[in-house]
Design an enzyme around this catalytic site. Structure first.
Site, PDB file in Angstrom:
ATOM      1  N   GLN A 260       0.827  -1.196   0.000  1.00  0.00           N
ATOM      2  CA  GLN A 260       0.000   0.000   0.000  1.00  0.00           C
ATOM      3  C   GLN A 260       0.864   1.250   0.000  1.00  0.00           C
ATOM      4  OE1 GLN A 260      -3.199   1.351  -0.895  1.00  0.00           O
ATOM      5  NE2 GLN A 260      -3.330  -0.745  -0.203  1.00  0.00           N
ATOM      6  N   HIS A 263       2.607   2.945  -3.132  1.00  0.00           N
ATOM      7  CA  HIS A 263       1.833   3.659  -4.145  1.00  0.00           C
ATOM      8  C   HIS A 263       2.165   5.143  -4.187  1.00  0.00           C
ATOM      9  CE1 HIS A 263      -1.070   1.085  -6.089  1.00  0.00           C
ATOM     10  NE2 HIS A 263      -1.329   0.464  -4.968  1.00  0.00           N
ATOM     11  N   GLU A 328     -10.583   1.751   2.658  1.00  0.00           N
ATOM     12  CA  GLU A 328     -10.740   1.361   1.260  1.00  0.00           C
ATOM     13  C   GLU A 328     -10.545  -0.158   1.120  1.00  0.00           C
ATOM     14  OE1 GLU A 328      -7.529   2.786  -1.106  1.00  0.00           O
ATOM     15  OE2 GLU A 328      -8.553   2.446  -3.016  1.00  0.00           O
ATOM     16  N   HIS A 329      -9.432  -0.648   1.656  1.00  0.00           N
ATOM     17  CA  HIS A 329      -9.145  -2.084   1.649  1.00  0.00           C
ATOM     18  C   HIS A 329      -9.074  -2.583   3.076  1.00  0.00           C
ATOM     19  CE1 HIS A 329      -6.943  -0.389  -1.914  1.00  0.00           C
ATOM     20  NE2 HIS A 329      -7.586  -1.352  -2.535  1.00  0.00           N
ATOM     21  N   ASP A 362      -6.237  -6.296  -6.411  1.00  0.00           N
ATOM     22  CA  ASP A 362      -5.752  -5.173  -7.221  1.00  0.00           C
ATOM     23  C   ASP A 362      -5.673  -5.567  -8.690  1.00  0.00           C
ATOM     24  OD1 ASP A 362      -5.406  -3.631  -4.977  1.00  0.00           O
ATOM     25  OD2 ASP A 362      -3.249  -4.012  -4.800  1.00  0.00           O
ATOM     26  N   HIS A 421     -51.392  20.276 -10.401  1.00  0.00           N
ATOM     27  CA  HIS A 421     -51.197  18.859 -10.092  1.00  0.00           C
ATOM     28  C   HIS A 421     -52.554  18.206  -9.854  1.00  0.00           C
ATOM     29  CE1 HIS A 421     -46.960  19.825  -9.599  1.00  0.00           C
ATOM     30  NE2 HIS A 421     -46.681  18.577  -9.269  1.00  0.00           N
TER      31      HIS A 421
END
Lengths: 437, 437
Positions: A260, A263, A328-329, A362, A421
């Site tokens: 991770q 990145h 996220e993960h 991934d 209406h």
């Protein structure tokens, strides 16, 4: 370097700091630049796109060079290894298989008095995929965006990606695009690429939905054009939260954290464990694996700022902290991952057991790797086929059915002060309205 | 006053002008105000909420008066007629029934080598519903937002709505909220209400998703807080596009157009017909029905600026023009509405046949009346149960399954320059990687 925390209160504070890390950025200043780019491209089309590409990317293009030619597309196949092509094809097949599962289906339902209700799903006309590039190449990003659009049957799929120093696009990206069925590719990145997709230029078509991750300029541009077009999400830096117990292998956990951190220096890697021995070993392993790491500097920065190990009382505690973070993960490297799942409320993707590193997801397990970041898993989900589709509600009433509800509509319309209406129903039915419906 | 156009090119130009009508607004100036409100509420909480309520709404509150009390909630039932209560209950039941259809369901799939893939749906923890108010009362908006949140099993649902001049909330709104299961209601509107829901204050909780329509300040605030929280959509002024042929009743078509126009002077009402006699008659009917209209001034303005009748060559032409416009509401008042449906690509809700005025859907047919406006039906959909839910991807690999894909992941990770991604798999498998997978 990777800190271990054992106090719950401190852990919560640190997790909040990490979750909110993106807000530290000088966003307001950058937003002014992005607004200028959007306005210029909206007004001047290609000219502005080329201008900002020269200014930001230091690359001079003619408009006719923006689109990647057929011969370049063909040539890309000669430039990737057979192993890479096979791997791209495997990933493509598995991503497609997953995204074909539970495709949203149109339906109608027939009720009494010939009432018909339903939902009709249709794809967008044109999708625009942003793929980061420049010096790096992300064929997996291409697949994760293009395959769902293809499965959704989007008739026109356009890809934009910033070229490298030689004005070229990495062949792996071009091959991945073609394997996923995308052949309309423009070499442009940054806010100007998002602007081109949102407003259209002489060369680049206006699309309906823009998806894909990018840097802060791309993300700001996506936020600003949202409403003019649809977007998938506002991607922040990536993050993993690992819940591990004594069955986990420290070397594996460390590799997952570094996977991770490598990145981006803003990436976050968090371990929550009930085993203080494991905690210690993981810290040592992270140090060890960093020694020869090809991206050591960047990865170390991420680990130092946004890496964290928390020793918790119990796995239930870990789940609660994880829910506050909404990662996220999420990896569950524990003896009974399915047992803890019920306690997990918010996570983009969940990797169960010790043989499921995030990297499987991934690249090729099938589920999408475009996932909600920065706590947005509290309300958002992975990119999916639905990102490229929308539904229309269907309603058909018969005269008899309308008669039955006319009184109720009349009462409601009058309560809201909406005269016509009420009229639109009253004029269609005969005799007295039945307020009891 | 309501123009008839017969030239296709002119029709397209006019439809584009109407579709883009919201962009004329002085949005940038208003955005600065909204940003200020957001920042102040984020920093000062209740104090800022009360300050802006005093400044914008000319109402002075104490923080402890923000929440609507139990006795006010109870009292509301005494203030609505039995007919209105019954109508609210009917609408509530039908909206719930529709939204319970095809609820997203969690699933897992077992593949070879003990691979498990799936999606797990969960509700958000807390939803915030914005209901416009002030002098008007919209119980239908309450139901259309609250019922889907309830069906999604959101544990905490909070409603905000601007109070009227007497600091009260209209009893019909309070009754609708309670019928839908919402009892946590705060009397606050505008950008300060959105800010309170996005950031939380001492009194008003931070929510995960904000839904519901509002004025331009509310919409701008929703756009700015998007990313901090989820939002349903950016609601613009309402619009109807009616495709009618000779079977349509001109008085009914006219009433449907006025039912849209009476909402707002920015509302749009468009008729596309292949029958020039009908076109003429509808124009006359609109004039006639406007004479005694209680909201004549506003409705006339909307019709004058954003009303339009186009005489087309064929219904297929009408469908094509409609697709370019991507209307929020589409009525097919034609002999064979289901026959034309296949040609319709973009519309928020489609009302089929001559006995299905939009008002049926606005109030109680069941489908949601919160729909994509200003052409966003090209990519967006009605508010739904999914607005209040999100999904987590599930992935479990076995050792054997990981072994099989290890080679492919290794190749892909290396192509992307992600060393630890490769490591995280390599460390878990034994022996040679198999690049053929």
């Amino acid at each position: 370097m990777l800190r271990i925390i054992t106090q719950r209160a401190e852990a919560r504070t640190e997790l909040r700091r990490i979750c909110d890390r993106i807000h530290d950025d000088q966003v307001v200043h950058k937003e002014a630049t992005v607004r200028e780019v959007l306005q210029a491209v909206k007004r001047q089309g290609d000219r502005a796109v080329l201008h900002y590409t020269a200014e930001f990317d230091r690359l001079t293009f003619k408009a006719e060079d923006l689109r990647v030619s057929g011969s370049e597309l063909d040539a890309a196949y000669q430039q990737v290894s057979k192993e890479l092509l096979d791997a791209i094809r495997l990933a493509c097949r598995q991503i497609e298989a997953f995204h074909r599962q539970r495709m949203p289906k149109s339906w109608v339902q027939f009720a009494e008095d010939d009432v018909v209700l339903g939902k009709r799903y249709t794809p967008v006309d044109c999708a625009g995929l942003y793929v980061p590039g420049g010096q790096a190449a992300y064929p997996s990003t291409v697949l994760m965006n293009a395959v769902p659009a293809k499965v959704a049957n989007v008739p026109r799929i356009v890809m934009v990606t910033p070229p490298g120093a030689e004005k070229t696009i990495h062949p792996a990206v071009l091959v991945a695009a073609q394997e996923a069925g995308v052949e309309e590719i423009y070499r442009v990145g940054g806010a100007q690429a998002i602007a081109a997709l949102a407003y259209g230029t002489e060369t680049i078509p206006k699309v309906d939905v823009i998806t894909g991750p990018g840097n802060i300029y791309v993300t700001l541009a996506k936020k600003l054009v949202y409403g003019t077009v649809g977007i998938d999400s506002l991607a922040g830096p990536s993050e993993v939260l690992i819940i591990a117990d004594k069955v986990a292998n420290p070397a594996h956990v460390a590799a997952d954290m570094l996977a991770q951190a490598e990145h981006d220096q803003m990436a976050a890697a968090i371990l929550l464990t009930d085993d203080s021995v494991l905690a210690r070993k993981v810290v040592d392993e992270v140090e060890r694996q960093l020694i020869d790491h090809p991206r050591r500097l960047l990865t170390e920065k991420a680990i130092a700022h946004y890496g964290l190990v928390v020793v918790v009382e119990s796995l239930a505690d870990a789940a609660d902290l994880s829910n506050e973070f909404a990662p996220e993960h999420l990896e569950l490297e524990i003896a009974d991952p399915w047992g803890l799942l019920d306690r997990i409320r918010h996570a983009g993707a969940i990797f169960l057991g010790c043989s499921t590193p995030e990297a499987v997801g991934d690249y090729l397990a099938g589920p999408n790797h475009t996932l909600p970041t920065s706590g947005s898993a509290r309300y958002a989900s992975a990119l999916s086929v639905e990102t490229f589709m929308k539904h229309s509600s269907l309603v058909q009433y018969s005269q008899a059915a309308l008669q039955k509800v006319a009184g109720a509509i009349d009462v409601l319309a009058k309560a809201e002060g909406l005269h016509s209406h009420a009229d639109s129903v009253r004029l269609r039915v005969r005799g007295n309205l039945n307020p009891e419906a």
